[in-house]
Scaffold this motif. Structure first.
Motif, mmCIF file in Angstrom:
data_model
loop_
_atom_site.group_PDB
_atom_site.id
_atom_site.type_symbol
_atom_site.label_atom_id
_atom_site.label_comp_id
_atom_site.label_asym_id
_atom_site.label_seq_id
_atom_site.Cartn_x
_atom_site.Cartn_y
_atom_site.Cartn_z
ATOM 1 N N GLU A 147 -5.028 9.584 -31.464
ATOM 2 C CA GLU A 147 -6.470 9.467 -30.804
ATOM 3 C C GLU A 147 -6.320 8.264 -29.824
ATOM 4 O O GLU A 147 -6.834 8.160 -28.782
ATOM 5 C CB GLU A 147 -7.584 8.909 -31.992
ATOM 6 N N VAL A 148 -5.423 7.379 -30.341
ATOM 7 C CA VAL A 148 -5.154 6.111 -29.305
ATOM 8 C C VAL A 148 -4.304 6.624 -28.060
ATOM 9 O O VAL A 148 -4.730 6.261 -27.233
ATOM 10 C CB VAL A 148 -4.443 5.201 -30.120
ATOM 11 N N LYS A 149 -3.477 7.681 -28.237
ATOM 12 C CA LYS A 149 -2.679 8.391 -27.006
ATOM 13 C C LYS A 149 -3.288 8.996 -26.203
ATOM 14 O O LYS A 149 -3.921 8.825 -25.080
ATOM 15 C CB LYS A 149 -1.679 9.255 -27.682
ATOM 16 N N GLY A 179 2.666 0.640 -15.917
ATOM 17 C CA GLY A 179 3.472 -0.185 -15.013
ATOM 18 C C GLY A 179 4.022 -1.039 -16.044
ATOM 19 O O GLY A 179 5.170 -0.939 -16.704
ATOM 20 N N SER A 180 3.701 -2.322 -15.954
ATOM 21 C CA SER A 180 4.166 -3.513 -16.802
ATOM 22 C C SER A 180 3.583 -3.558 -18.143
ATOM 23 O O SER A 180 2.425 -2.985 -18.126
ATOM 24 C CB SER A 180 3.680 -4.719 -16.192
ATOM 25 N N VAL A 181 4.359 -3.800 -19.268
ATOM 26 C CA VAL A 181 3.932 -3.971 -20.539
ATOM 27 C C VAL A 181 4.124 -5.413 -21.055
ATOM 28 O O VAL A 181 5.447 -5.760 -21.166
ATOM 29 C CB VAL A 181 4.589 -2.986 -21.301
ATOM 30 N N LEU A 184 7.034 3.871 -26.917
ATOM 31 C CA LEU A 184 6.045 4.472 -27.287
ATOM 32 C C LEU A 184 5.158 4.868 -26.260
ATOM 33 O O LEU A 184 4.566 6.056 -25.608
ATOM 34 C CB LEU A 184 5.311 4.304 -28.615
ATOM 35 N N LEU A 185 4.709 3.809 -25.680
ATOM 36 C CA LEU A 185 3.576 3.704 -24.678
ATOM 37 C C LEU A 185 4.086 4.431 -23.465
ATOM 38 O O LEU A 185 3.334 5.356 -22.870
ATOM 39 C CB LEU A 185 2.956 2.192 -24.153
ATOM 40 N N ARG A 186 5.163 3.952 -23.003
ATOM 41 C CA ARG A 186 5.809 4.767 -21.910
ATOM 42 C C ARG A 186 6.115 6.255 -22.133
ATOM 43 O O ARG A 186 5.974 7.064 -21.057
ATOM 44 C CB ARG A 186 7.076 4.167 -21.460
ATOM 45 N N SER A 187 6.209 6.548 -23.169
ATOM 46 C CA SER A 187 6.431 8.124 -23.563
ATOM 47 C C SER A 187 5.066 8.829 -23.506
ATOM 48 O O SER A 187 4.855 10.074 -23.269
ATOM 49 C CB SER A 187 6.993 8.415 -24.947
ATOM 50 N N TRP A 188 4.111 8.211 -23.414
ATOM 51 C CA TRP A 188 2.664 8.747 -23.407
ATOM 52 C C TRP A 188 2.086 9.001 -21.881
ATOM 53 O O TRP A 188 1.472 10.001 -21.510
ATOM 54 C CB TRP A 188 1.441 7.562 -24.076
ATOM 55 N N SER A 189 2.570 7.973 -20.974
ATOM 56 C CA SER A 189 2.257 8.250 -19.908
ATOM 57 C C SER A 189 3.091 7.792 -18.702
ATOM 58 O O SER A 189 3.281 6.599 -18.811
ATOM 59 C CB SER A 189 0.649 7.633 -19.554
ATOM 60 N N PRO A 190 3.359 8.595 -17.593
ATOM 61 C CA PRO A 190 4.061 7.795 -16.546
ATOM 62 C C PRO A 190 3.479 6.781 -15.721
ATOM 63 O O PRO A 190 3.978 6.112 -14.808
ATOM 64 C CB PRO A 190 4.435 9.105 -15.459
ATOM 65 N N SER A 225 0.623 1.868 -13.163
ATOM 66 C CA SER A 225 1.784 1.670 -12.392
ATOM 67 C C SER A 225 1.330 1.396 -10.897
ATOM 68 O O SER A 225 2.294 0.571 -10.194
ATOM 69 C CB SER A 225 2.691 2.985 -12.503
ATOM 70 N N ASP A 226 0.169 1.661 -10.674
ATOM 71 C CA ASP A 226 -0.179 1.440 -9.043
ATOM 72 C C ASP A 226 -1.451 0.551 -9.123
ATOM 73 O O ASP A 226 -2.250 0.493 -7.987
ATOM 74 C CB ASP A 226 -0.282 2.746 -8.128
ATOM 75 N N ALA A 227 -1.666 -0.149 -10.179
ATOM 76 C CA ALA A 227 -2.885 -1.156 -10.279
ATOM 77 C C ALA A 227 -2.558 -2.357 -9.228
ATOM 78 O O ALA A 227 -1.383 -2.713 -9.084
ATOM 79 C CB ALA A 227 -2.981 -1.826 -11.329
ATOM 80 N N ARG A 228 -3.435 -2.741 -8.277
ATOM 81 C CA ARG A 228 -3.500 -3.744 -7.374
ATOM 82 C C ARG A 228 -3.457 -5.162 -8.375
ATOM 83 O O ARG A 228 -4.271 -5.550 -9.089
ATOM 84 C CB ARG A 228 -4.424 -3.599 -6.506
#
Length: 270
Positions: free
Chosen positions: A159-161, A225-227, A216-222, A265-268
């Motif tokens: 659900e979080v994913k 950006g920063s974590v 895990l977070l990066r495996s969910w979505s390309p 990844s593209d947030a200003r």
């Protein structure tokens, strides 16, 4: 107020910790609205939740700093507060420009409305965070900050994913902030964790170790950006007061709760 049960009742637990800290002369958060609401509710906080430990006040103060910095960089932007409960962050850091959306299940919003009135810039949405239709209340092209204090641990990992990936896919200029608990605490809650003799903590299915979280977070979505992972700064009670020290020790940090700030990844950033 005593009709609240399960996850909605946790709004009183967080209020207990935050308001108790706010009224201390040496408190590390100033929250007059929380103190007002706390005093207005006929509820035996100590019986249910025990001594206040400062945990939720610390979390709120850390969220205030990050969201407040984002507001300076994005004047007139939108903040969505998932699982808002009786949190009073808007009242603490409102700059007169930010637009705020408070999202929670209908029974929680009904309680919130007894003590805090919605306004043109602070709207209430009586829906679960998992009901993605709340997104229709937000303009996709505008800068957005999504917060979730004390929420994701009550969801299943799937659900979080689903929720996080939906946010990242819909909003190109978004930042998110939430907190996670370790696996051992999740397991204890699933087995039946008593905070006191009179209060059982709701089940928290999702727990994760600090070292596992970013992969895990990066495996969910390309689109991630920063974590940034942040340990809780302060606790009033031992042994939780040792958390800032434990965060420096690899073997111990896996068993701690963490606060997460991530950007698309593209947030200003300016």
């Amino acid at each position: 107020m005593t009709e609240l049960t399960g996850i909605p009742e946790t709004m009183l637990w967080t209020l207990h910790n935050r308001a108790s800290e706010a009224v201390r002369p040496d408190g590390f958060i100033r929250d007059p609205e929380a103190a007002r609401i706390y005093a207005s509710i006929d509820y035996d906080y100590a019986r249910s939740f025990g001594r206040p430990d400062g945990s939720h006040a610390t979390r709120s103060a850390m969220f205030d700093e990050v969201v407040g910095d984002w507001m300076k960089r994005h004047p007139g932007g939108t903040v969505v507060e998932l699982g808002c409960g009786l949190e009073t962050q808007f009242q603490r850091i409102d700059d007169g420009q930010v637009r705020w959306l408070c999202v929670d299940v209908p029974e929680a919003i009904a309680v919130r409305e007894r003590f805090l009135a919605p306004s043109e810039r602070c709207r209430f949405v009586p829906k679960s965070a998992l009901d993605l239709s709340w997104m229709e209340s937000v303009e996709p092209s505008e800068p957005l900050f999504v917060t979730a204090q004390g929420l994701f641990m009550y969801f299943e990992e799937a659900e979080v994913k689903r929720l996080l990936t939906a946010i990242l896919e819909r909003f190109p200029d978004v930042e998110l902030m939430f907190d996670v608990i370790p696996r051992w605490l999740s397991r204890k809650s699933m087995a039946g964790l008593q905070k006191t003799r009179h209060y059982r903590v709701p089940k928290m299915p999702w727990g994760i170790g600090q070292g596992e979280l970013e992969p895990l977070l990066r495996s969910w979505s390309p689109r991630i950006g920063s974590v940034r992972l942040m340990p809780y700064r302060r606790f009033r009670l031992f042994p939780w007061s040792l958390f800032p020290l434990m965060a420096r020790i690899p073997g111990l940090r896996e068993g701690m709760p963490w606060i997460v700030h991530l950007t698309a990844s593209d947030a200003r950033r300016s």
